[in-house]
Design an enzyme around this catalytic site. Sequence first.
Site, mmCIF file in Angstrom:
data_model
loop_
_atom_site.group_PDB
_atom_site.id
_atom_site.type_symbol
_atom_site.label_atom_id
_atom_site.label_comp_id
_atom_site.label_asym_id
_atom_site.label_seq_id
_atom_site.Cartn_x
_atom_site.Cartn_y
_atom_site.Cartn_z
ATOM 1 N NE ARG A 1 35.836 29.474 -102.052
ATOM 2 C CZ ARG A 1 35.310 31.132 -102.184
ATOM 3 N NH1 ARG A 1 36.892 32.153 -101.917
ATOM 4 N NH2 ARG A 1 34.165 31.900 -102.131
ATOM 5 C CB ALA A 2 41.751 22.294 -100.713
#
Length: 373
Positions: free
Chosen positions: A255-256
């Site tokens: 989630r980056a």
Amino acid sequence: MKYAAALTAVAALAARAAAVGVSGTPVGFASSATGGGDATPVYPTTTDELVSYLGDDEARVIVLSKTFDFTDTEGTTTTTGCAPWGTASGCQLAINKDDWCTNYEPDAPTTTVTYNTAGELGITVNSNKSLIGEGTSGVIKGRGLRMVSGVSNIIIQNIAVTDINPEYVWGGDAITLDEADLVWIDHVTTARIGRQHYVLGTDADSRVSITNNYINGESDYSATCDGHHYWNVYLDGSSDKVTFSGNYLYKTSGRAPKVQDNTYLHIYNNYWENNSGHAFEIGSGGYVLAEGNYFSNVDTVLETDTFEGALFSSDSASSTCESYIGRSCVANVNGGDLTGTSTTVLSNLSGDTLPSADAASTSPASNAGQGNL
């Protein structure tokens, strides 16, 4: 002598106030944000005073010159949670927030969790605020910041947000936006966070710029049990437009960012270093223009198995952008599978004035975050 000393003190305070203000100007979608404008700076001294200044209806320039520690301000909560990723010392546990364990991890072992209650919900930030740190002194510990329900025109610059129940998923987010507009977050360091460093919720966050920030994923606790934080940047909005530039993402594992649900993201000139999992996760409704980014020791730049969105990105400079945004797009470096040719992304951004990207570099490692204005 006393009169002279008093005059000197007054002069010093006046000089301090005059020197305080937002550094630089916002770029990208939140370029017209002014925050508290030219309001007289205020210097909170207690956690209660900080909460009051951030949440009132006055236009304010709020200056942090110390650490505001919320860790013990609301005591602790002990309840039953779960261990979805195991019980080894480096694994995060999960709070059963909104029955998350029950509904999404029914087979996970249950366990007792004790966390600091204050961290669960961030401090409300109202409209027309500038929150600024002095040097490297302005720190909010144990609680995040929350901009929701129609607030607008907010600037957060040169502060650190740290240590929000890092052992526990659902222990708290560092920066939350949900139905906010004109928000510029710049030169902020986030570290040791239970859940998301940045989360934009399901209501529209119309114009947001996230620039020159240090997302430090190094932690003793991780959903991947490896000291790399999984929950980093979650953009889940409705009609969101987000500029993400000059940021340094270190020791993450997922989630980056994660982008979905009608979010338009211009992500450029960022640096990812030592990511043990995936960087980009692009779901349905995620529209991403990625250019001039640098990836170093990133296991998976784009999660291809779950890709359902639209992406324009290239490892070589692309002139396709010329007819849509008036310039060539800039190549990413070491982008792996982060390649996409969706002109839908470009077409939908063609009416916006997009900042130009520079050549990809590792400079955010030394320029991003608190203390690097």
